[in-house]
Design a protein around this motif. Structure first.
Motif, PDB file in Angstrom:
ATOM      1  N   GLU A  61     -17.380 -28.736  36.808  1.00 53.44           N
ATOM      2  CA  GLU A  61     -17.283 -29.089  35.388  1.00 53.44           C
ATOM      3  C   GLU A  61     -15.996 -28.467  34.852  1.00 53.44           C
ATOM      4  N   LYS A  62     -15.171 -29.287  34.194  1.00 52.27           N
ATOM      5  CA  LYS A  62     -13.856 -28.796  33.773  1.00 52.27           C
ATOM      6  C   LYS A  62     -13.936 -27.768  32.645  1.00 52.27           C
ATOM      7  N   SER A  79     -23.230 -35.075  26.501  1.00 51.36           N
ATOM      8  CA  SER A  79     -24.619 -34.688  26.802  1.00 51.36           C
ATOM      9  C   SER A  79     -25.201 -33.629  25.877  1.00 51.36           C
ATOM     10  N   TRP A  98     -32.579 -38.925  22.000  1.00 52.26           N
ATOM     11  CA  TRP A  98     -33.652 -39.910  22.179  1.00 52.26           C
ATOM     12  C   TRP A  98     -33.883 -40.183  23.660  1.00 52.26           C
ATOM     13  N   VAL A 100     -11.664 -31.043  38.601  1.00 55.39           N
ATOM     14  CA  VAL A 100     -11.243 -31.720  39.829  1.00 55.39           C
ATOM     15  C   VAL A 100     -10.018 -32.560  39.482  1.00 55.39           C
ATOM     16  N   GLY A 143     -27.270 -42.886  27.845  1.00 58.53           N
ATOM     17  CA  GLY A 143     -27.443 -42.299  29.181  1.00 58.53           C
ATOM     18  C   GLY A 143     -28.231 -41.005  29.201  1.00 58.53           C
ATOM     19  N   PHE A 144     -28.399 -40.381  28.027  1.00 59.93           N
ATOM     20  CA  PHE A 144     -29.122 -39.106  28.016  1.00 59.93           C
ATOM     21  C   PHE A 144     -30.581 -39.327  28.429  1.00 59.93           C
ATOM     22  N   GLY A 145     -31.227 -40.277  27.787  1.00 53.39           N
ATOM     23  CA  GLY A 145     -32.647 -40.524  28.050  1.00 53.39           C
ATOM     24  C   GLY A 145     -32.925 -40.898  29.495  1.00 53.39           C
TER      25      GLY A 145
HETATM   26  C1  LIG Z   1     -23.223 -39.294  19.085  1.00 53.50           C
HETATM   27  C2  LIG Z   1     -23.944 -39.721  20.334  1.00 53.50           C
HETATM   28  C3  LIG Z   1     -25.301 -40.077  20.269  1.00 53.50           C
HETATM   29  C4  LIG Z   1     -25.981 -40.463  21.417  1.00 53.50           C
HETATM   30  N1  LIG Z   1     -27.334 -40.626  21.392  1.00 53.50           N
HETATM   31  C5  LIG Z   1     -28.033 -40.847  22.531  1.00 53.50           C
HETATM   32  C6  LIG Z   1     -29.457 -40.865  22.551  1.00 53.50           C
HETATM   33  O1  LIG Z   1     -30.109 -40.599  21.548  1.00 53.50           O
HETATM   34  N2  LIG Z   1     -30.096 -41.138  23.710  1.00 53.50           N
HETATM   35  C7  LIG Z   1     -29.408 -41.418  24.853  1.00 53.50           C
HETATM   36  O2  LIG Z   1     -30.041 -41.728  25.867  1.00 53.50           O
HETATM   37  N3  LIG Z   1     -28.057 -41.314  24.890  1.00 53.50           N
HETATM   38  C8  LIG Z   1     -27.357 -41.041  23.773  1.00 53.50           C
HETATM   39  N4  LIG Z   1     -25.991 -40.926  23.797  1.00 53.50           N
HETATM   40  C9  LIG Z   1     -25.290 -41.163  25.064  1.00 53.50           C
HETATM   41  C10 LIG Z   1     -25.424 -40.014  26.034  1.00 53.50           C
HETATM   42  O3  LIG Z   1     -25.096 -38.799  25.393  1.00 53.50           O
HETATM   43  C11 LIG Z   1     -24.493 -40.258  27.217  1.00 53.50           C
HETATM   44  O4  LIG Z   1     -24.701 -41.561  27.745  1.00 53.50           O
HETATM   45  C12 LIG Z   1     -24.743 -39.250  28.334  1.00 53.50           C
HETATM   46  O5  LIG Z   1     -24.761 -37.935  27.826  1.00 53.50           O
HETATM   47  C13 LIG Z   1     -23.631 -39.409  29.375  1.00 53.50           C
HETATM   48  O6  LIG Z   1     -23.754 -38.364  30.304  1.00 53.50           O
HETATM   49  P1  LIG Z   1     -22.603 -38.163  31.383  1.00 53.50           P
HETATM   50  O7  LIG Z   1     -23.069 -37.061  32.255  1.00 53.50           O
HETATM   51  O8  LIG Z   1     -22.277 -39.483  31.987  1.00 53.50           O
HETATM   52  O9  LIG Z   1     -21.306 -37.784  30.531  1.00 53.50           O
HETATM   53  P2  LIG Z   1     -20.890 -36.463  29.744  1.00 53.50           P
HETATM   54  O10 LIG Z   1     -22.045 -35.806  29.120  1.00 53.50           O
HETATM   55  O11 LIG Z   1     -19.764 -36.846  28.856  1.00 53.50           O
HETATM   56  O12 LIG Z   1     -20.396 -35.506  30.890  1.00 53.50           O
HETATM   57  C14 LIG Z   1     -19.213 -35.729  31.627  1.00 53.50           C
HETATM   58  C15 LIG Z   1     -18.662 -34.370  31.993  1.00 53.50           C
HETATM   59  O13 LIG Z   1     -17.621 -34.534  32.943  1.00 53.50           O
HETATM   60  C16 LIG Z   1     -16.679 -33.500  32.725  1.00 53.50           C
HETATM   61  N5  LIG Z   1     -15.434 -33.903  33.411  1.00 53.50           N
HETATM   62  C17 LIG Z   1     -14.657 -34.974  33.132  1.00 53.50           C
HETATM   63  N6  LIG Z   1     -13.623 -35.042  33.977  1.00 53.50           N
HETATM   64  C18 LIG Z   1     -13.738 -33.979  34.814  1.00 53.50           C
HETATM   65  C19 LIG Z   1     -12.967 -33.506  35.910  1.00 53.50           C
HETATM   66  N7  LIG Z   1     -11.861 -34.144  36.345  1.00 53.50           N
HETATM   67  N8  LIG Z   1     -13.372 -32.365  36.547  1.00 53.50           N
HETATM   68  C20 LIG Z   1     -14.504 -31.710  36.145  1.00 53.50           C
HETATM   69  N9  LIG Z   1     -15.257 -32.125  35.096  1.00 53.50           N
HETATM   70  C21 LIG Z   1     -14.893 -33.251  34.463  1.00 53.50           C
HETATM   71  C22 LIG Z   1     -16.595 -33.430  31.209  1.00 53.50           C
HETATM   72  O14 LIG Z   1     -16.075 -32.189  30.771  1.00 53.50           O
HETATM   73  C23 LIG Z   1     -18.046 -33.648  30.793  1.00 53.50           C
HETATM   74  O15 LIG Z   1     -18.740 -32.439  30.587  1.00 53.50           O
HETATM   75  C24 LIG Z   1     -25.274 -40.542  22.660  1.00 53.50           C
HETATM   76  C25 LIG Z   1     -23.934 -40.174  22.733  1.00 53.50           C
HETATM   77  C26 LIG Z   1     -23.276 -39.734  21.586  1.00 53.50           C
HETATM   78  C27 LIG Z   1     -21.841 -39.269  21.699  1.00 53.50           C
END
Ligand SMILES: Cc1cc2nc3c(=O)[nH]c(=O)nc-3n(C[C@H](O)[C@H](O)[C@H](O)COP(=O)(O)OP(=O)(O)OC[C@H]3O[C@@H](n4cnc5c(N)ncnc54)[C@H](O)[C@@H]3O)c2cc1C
Length: 428
Positions: free
Chosen positions: A45-46, A54, A60, A181, A394-396
């Motif tokens: 994690e960067k 997340s 939700w 990375v 994507g959280f749910g």
């Molecule tokens: C305002 C808002 C409301 C939302 N509400 C909901 C909801 O109610 N229910 C629901 O299901 N979803 C909801 N979502 C969507 C949900 O939050 C995301 O779909 C989900 O968190 C995506 O998870 P992820 O792990 O793919 O991405 P992220 O949580 O963005 O994690 C990606 C991680 O990768 C790291 N990273 C990136 N590049 C590198 C690298 N080169 N090296 C190391 N680390 C790196 C970043 O620092 C980051 O921490 C919402 C999103 C937002 C912004």
């Protein structure tokens, strides 16, 4: 943000079976599933765990209104959240979820979704006006009914990913924070290592779960992943009792009770997309979905265009990368967006006029043209996998998406059909 864990300072392993890029709900859930299966896995994690989407989302955990291919993931995730909550507090509760209706057209739309999703065994039903008002008393709005799922619920984004990470560590995963990375090394055409800001780790399999950064990361390796960012704005109240425990979508506002006793408030229409160079490069992919949803997402031209223009799209692994230069995407919330949501919620439920606003924030949502994620091996790059583009929901489904990716990477059949999430669907 939380302080980096003890693992952050741990020495890099020389080799692992799987390396995961990104410590959001998707990366951490995949690490947990792989470690449970006895796979040697390291997650990079960067910045700090869940520093971007997340921890910034509404929390939700829903089945209701999902695109049909995601419904099996949502149902499986609901079970997994329950299992996780039994082991560590991630704030998961089956609070029930209501999509309130104001007219027959709303009810017909919801009925069509229920009819189509019924085949998956969803737990959703229509409530008439009386039954809906029993769940949301003291409202000023003339609700005509609601679509309801008693088993949908919420988890707490502020600590859920850290909770899943603690289980992943217990199962043997190594999780390294503040370690970006930079790139992937290949030998004989397939993935052979990741190059991080702290050095090289040999591996045969790499999962990109980098959220809004996935397009940039994949692009540097020659894989064109159509993904843009949309800013969502959110607020929360201090603890108080509005008499509402069910998560509510009131069309022009959303609200849900938090574990800390306050409420998280937002609205679907509060999203805003900055025009950036990728908006133009990806126009053929996004123009139709944008025209269909242009009341939900507003466009803005501003300094973000020039910031992204200045960001290199190709970079060498022996130099400081964009992932280190921009550790955390931390956009400012839209004042107008959160004030509007607050106004509409307080108009509908006057009890909220007594609440105190504690905080507002924003997050960049990573979106794909069809608002569904890619969960697949990246074509033409053996050993590289992608799980990204969860498009605001994507959280749910995170725990189930992680489980499915872990099975895919191990070469096992998935219990969920992943074909709708294949990488190549945008160019077929
Ligand atoms: C305002 C808002 C409301 C939302 N509400 C909901 C909801 O109610 N229910 C629901 O299901 N979803 C909801 N979502 C969507 C949900 O939050 C995301 O779909 C989900 O968190 C995506 O998870 P992820 O792990 O793919 O991405 P992220 O949580 O963005 O994690 C990606 C991680 O990768 C790291 N990273 C990136 N590049 C590198 C690298 N080169 N090296 C190391 N680390 C790196 C970043 O620092 C980051 O921490 C919402 C999103 C937002 C912004």
């Amino acid at each position: 943000m939380t302080a980096p864990s003890a693992d952050a300072a741990a020495p890099l392993p020389s080799s692992v079976d799987v390396a995961i890029i990104g410590g959001g709900v998707i990366g951490v859930s995949t690490a947990y599933a792989l470690a449970q299966a006895g796979v040697r896995v390291v997650l990079f994690e960067k910045a700090s765990l869940a520093c971007e989407q997340s921890s910034r989302n509404w929390g939700w955990v829903r089945t209701l209104t999902r695109d049909l291919p995601e419904v099996p993931l949502a149902l499986r995730a609901n079970q997994l959240w329950g299992d996780i909550q039994a082991r560590v507090d991630v704030g998961f509760r089956r609070t029930g979820m209501l999509y309130l209706q104001e007219n027959d057209a709303d009810a017909a739309g919801h009925q069509a979704w229920i009819d189509n999703a019924r085949v998956y065994g969803i737990d959703a039903r229509q409530l008439d006006r009386r039954a809906a008002l029993a769940l949301v008393p003291d409202s000023n709005r003339p609700w005509t009914g609601a679509m309801y799922s008693p088993t949908d619920g919420v988890a707490e984004p502020q600590f859920a990913v850290q909770g899943i990470a603690s289980l992943a560590r217990e199962a043997g995963a190594l999780i390294l924070e503040r370690c970006a990375v930079r790139g992937v090394e290949r030998a004989a055409g397939r993935v052979s290592a990741v190059i991080t800001e702290r050095g090289r780790v040999a591996t045969q399999a790499v999962l990109v779960a980098a959220g809004a950064w996935s397009r940039l990361f994949c692009g540097n390796l020659g894989a064109d992943f159509p993904q843009l960012k949309v800013r969502g704005s959110v607020m929360r109240t201090l603890p108080f009792d509005a008499g509402l425990t069910t998560a509510i979508n009131g069309k022009d506002f959303t609200c849900r009770k938090r574990a800390d006793g306050g409420y998280t408030v937002s609205q679907f229409g509060a999203s805003m997309a900055d025009l950036v160079p990728d908006s133009f490069r990806l126009l053929p992919h996004f123009i139709r979905p944008w025209l269909a949803n242009n009341t939900l997402v507003r466009l803005r031209f501003g300094k973000r265009f020039f910031q992204e223009l200045a960001m290199p799209r190709h970079f060498a692994a022996d130099r400081v990368s964009p992932f280190e230069r921009h550790r955390v995407l931390d956009p400012l919330p839209s004042r107008r967006g959160v004030e509007q949501a607050w106004q509409r919620l307080s108009d509908a439920f006057p009890v909220f006029r007594n609440a105190k606003i504690a905080q507002s924030w924003a997050g960049y949502i990573d979106v794909t043209p069809d608002a569904m994620p890619v969960m697949d091996a990246v074509p033409g790059l053996p050993g590289l996998y992608l799980a990204s583009g969860f498009s605001g929901h994507g959280f749910g489904i995170g725990p189930a998406a992680g489980e499915a990716m872990a099975r895919l990477i191990q070469g096992h059949a998935s219990s969920v059909d992943l074909k709708p999430f294949r990488f190549g669907r945008y160019t077929e």
